[in-house]
Design an enzyme around this catalytic site. Structure first.
Site, PDB file in Angstrom:
ATOM      1  N   ASP A  99      93.628 -19.166 -21.894  1.00 23.17           N
ATOM      2  CA  ASP A  99      93.863 -20.599 -21.737  1.00 23.17           C
ATOM      3  C   ASP A  99      95.367 -20.819 -21.552  1.00 23.17           C
ATOM      4  O   ASP A  99      96.168 -20.374 -22.375  1.00 23.17           O
ATOM      5  CB  ASP A  99      93.399 -21.328 -22.996  1.00 23.17           C
ATOM      6  N   ASP A 159      94.421 -25.504 -18.597  1.00 18.16           N
ATOM      7  CA  ASP A 159      94.129 -26.716 -19.340  1.00 18.16           C
ATOM      8  C   ASP A 159      94.721 -27.931 -18.617  1.00 18.16           C
ATOM      9  O   ASP A 159      95.831 -27.871 -18.082  1.00 18.16           O
ATOM     10  CB  ASP A 159      94.733 -26.600 -20.746  1.00 18.16           C
ATOM     11  N   GLU A 195      90.722 -26.859 -15.487  1.00 20.43           N
ATOM     12  CA  GLU A 195      89.976 -27.940 -16.135  1.00 20.43           C
ATOM     13  C   GLU A 195      90.338 -29.254 -15.449  1.00 20.43           C
ATOM     14  O   GLU A 195      91.464 -29.731 -15.553  1.00 20.43           O
ATOM     15  CB  GLU A 195      90.332 -28.009 -17.621  1.00 20.43           C
ATOM     16  N   HIS A 210      84.512 -26.515 -26.604  1.00 22.94           N
ATOM     17  CA  HIS A 210      85.162 -26.852 -27.863  1.00 22.94           C
ATOM     18  C   HIS A 210      85.572 -28.319 -27.958  1.00 22.94           C
ATOM     19  O   HIS A 210      86.133 -28.731 -28.982  1.00 22.94           O
ATOM     20  CB  HIS A 210      86.412 -25.984 -28.033  1.00 22.94           C
ATOM     21  N   ASP A 211      85.325 -29.118 -26.920  1.00 31.72           N
ATOM     22  CA  ASP A 211      85.772 -30.510 -26.896  1.00 31.72           C
ATOM     23  C   ASP A 211      84.647 -31.529 -26.999  1.00 31.72           C
ATOM     24  O   ASP A 211      84.917 -32.728 -27.081  1.00 31.72           O
ATOM     25  CB  ASP A 211      86.549 -30.788 -25.598  1.00 31.72           C
TER      26      ASP A 211
END
Length: 529
Positions: free
Chosen positions: A99, A201, A266, A327-328
């Site tokens: 990431d 990200d 993303e 994870h969000d």
């Protein structure tokens, strides 16, 4: 491992390092723990792992606030631990994706600490600074994702600095070429250590409007986070700027100078995100765009059909990356239970559905167990989103609780510590790896579906032709060879289909007299005869 197109149709397993495996008994997952469990991941049949941030960080946003881009936070281990993990992953045939959080840093990053001191130091223009309005207010109306204005006053400079996220996460000024060069140097550092690519990200947040124009009003009471002022605006100027495309091309040129590396970005936005995905993966930019489109509440045949069709129509040369959980967001088995007979049936249906889609796929740790969101109390939270917006939005901790390996072991076998950083609860223990070694389990089904996707090139690379079905049935053919049909409801339905099928994988589906009969959440994947 040297195929330059390995990422097309690939399946990546997302590891949230804090919650995967603790090796030293401090209650937090780490790199040696990940290395210990890589055999489990490889046995699933995936192509790659993606690690959420492991860089040095004060952890105000669990690693998405980076203070050193070229070192490992001690809570996760050392660079030597990282190298051993990469070597072990490659031995098992797994690619390693890191990431990269480039749009902003931690306010503890040495460059921001220097930048905030004055307007004339070496790093003065490395972050986004702006003078106040005559009345002392911030320069515009841009809002922060975690609440409030996206501007914070710095008395030493007599200026405001911009932060899309927390006050402790100041945005870099990518209009400064030195900032771009610095970002690329950090990527090169990890590429030289053998990583196979990056998950970028907030890839559409790098550049801001130089004129600092106000974002437009866009109040929609029914939006997922309607209590956030951020969701009351159309972010025309605080992100999605045209200069972003040129920097994506610089990043792509860097990756192309190495063998078999790939980059997934993303792309999150409330407007035209599918169009952005296409734009960002066209020409020589991102290899793939990771979409938030399928991470929300919609669960219907028309929704999935429209999302995939729109992407490939608007970006015939682009490539998407789809996921149902990460994870969000709340885990998808929890999000979509209103459409399900039971959690296990929904978990198998969504596994087959997602892995039948054209594009690349990301699975989130625990998804292969049919894991559900953990119900947490306010005093158990660590996530600023939940702490700021409770109880309407309980934040992201519920999907970040530790991986549960052994239902009989303390903390589910995640840690030997008395307490883990987030609690392990009974509902999650019931779906531990140790409970799913039998045929017919959710874990067993994931392995069979992953094996099928890898074995059938049509499922990895074949183009999609959707069939004209009515709700709740979604049906499509991949590559003129593999037929896929899904009942997205908890009721019994049927559809006419008079071609001969050779079933490859199915649940609660039978073919009789030219019709497919689906039980609740039933589906079939079959070879067309």
């Amino acid at each position: 491992m040297t195929d330059p197109n390995w990422w097309r149709g690939s399946v990546t397993y997302q590891i949230y390092p804090r919650s995967f495996q603790d090796s030293n008994g401090d209650g937090v997952g780490d790199l040696p723990g990940i290395t210990e469990r890589l055999g489990y991941v490889a046995d699933l049949g995936v192509d790659a792992i993606w690690l959420s941030p492991i860089y040095c960080s004060p952890m105000k946003d669990m690693g998405y606030d980076v203070s050193d881009y070229m070192d490992i936070d001690p809570i996760f281990g050392t660079l030597s631990d990282f190298d051993r993990m990469v070597d072990r992953a490659h031995e098992l045939g797994l690619k390693v994706i890191m990431d990269q959080v480039l749009s902003h840093s931690s306010d503890q990053h040495p460059f921001f600490q220097e930048s905030r001191q004055s307007r004339d130091n070496d790093k003065a223009d490395w972050y986004v600074w702006a003078d106040p309005r005559p009345d002392g207010m911030p320069p515009n109306n841009w809002q922060g994702i975690f609440g409030g204005l996206a501007w914070t006053w710095e008395h030493r400079r007599r200026q405001y600095y911009f932060h899309n996220f927390l006050t402790e996460q100041p945005d870099f000024n990518f209009h400064n070429p030195e900032v771009q060069d610095y970002a690329l140097s950090g990527m090169k550092f990890w590429l030289d250590r053998g990583v196979d690519g990056f998950r970028m990200d907030t890839v559409n947040y790098y550049f801001h409007d130089r004129l600092l124009r106000d974002d437009a009003a866009d109040f929609r009471p029914g939006s997922r986070h309607a209590q956030r002022t951020y969701d009351m605006q159309y972010h025309l100027f605080s992100k999605n700027q045209p200069e972003n495309l040129g920097f994506l091309e610089r990043m792509r040129a860097l990756l192309d100078s190495y063998d078999a590396r790939a980059m997934v970005g993303e792309v999150g936005d409330t407007h035209h995100s599918i169009d952005l995905m296409g734009q960002y993966t066209s020409a020589h930019r991102l290899h793939m765009a990771y979409s938030f489109e399928l991470l929300g509440p919609p669960f219907s045949a028309e929704f999935y059909r429209s999302r995939l069709t729109q992407f490939f129509k608007g970006a015939p040369d682009g490539w998407p990356c789809w996921a149902f959980s990460n994870h969000d967001v709340p885990r998808h088995v929890t999000r979509w239970m209103d459409h399900a007979k039971d959690p296990e049936a929904l978990a198998k249906l969504t596994c087959a559905l997602l892995l039948s889609f054209e594009g690349s796929i990301v699975l989130y740790q625990g998804e292969e167990l049919g894991q559900t969101d953990t119900d947490l109390t306010y005093d158990e939270l660590t996530d600023p989103q939940g702490l700021n917006f409770w109880p309407e939005d309980k934040g992201r901790d519920g999907c970040r609780t530790p991986m549960v390996w052994d239902a009989r072991a303390p903390n589910g076998g995640f840690t030997s510590a008395e307490r883990s950083w987030l609690p392990v609860k009974e509902a999650q223990l019931a779906r531990a790896v140790s409970t799913q070694g039998h045929e017919g389990s959710v874990l067993d089904f994931y392995k069979r579906m992953l094996t099928l996707r890898r074995a059938k090139d049509a499922l990895r690379n074949g183009r999609t032709a959707f069939l004209p079905t009515h709700e709740p049935i979604l049906a499509h053919i991949r590559g003129d060879e593999v037929f896929c049909a899904f009942n997205l409801s908890s009721g019994e339905v049927e559809m006419p289909f008079d071609r001969t099928l050779d079933p490859l994988l199915s649940e609660a589906c039978e073919m009789q007299n030219g019709r497919l009969h689906f039980g609740p959440n039933g589906f079939i994947i079959a070879r067309l005869a």
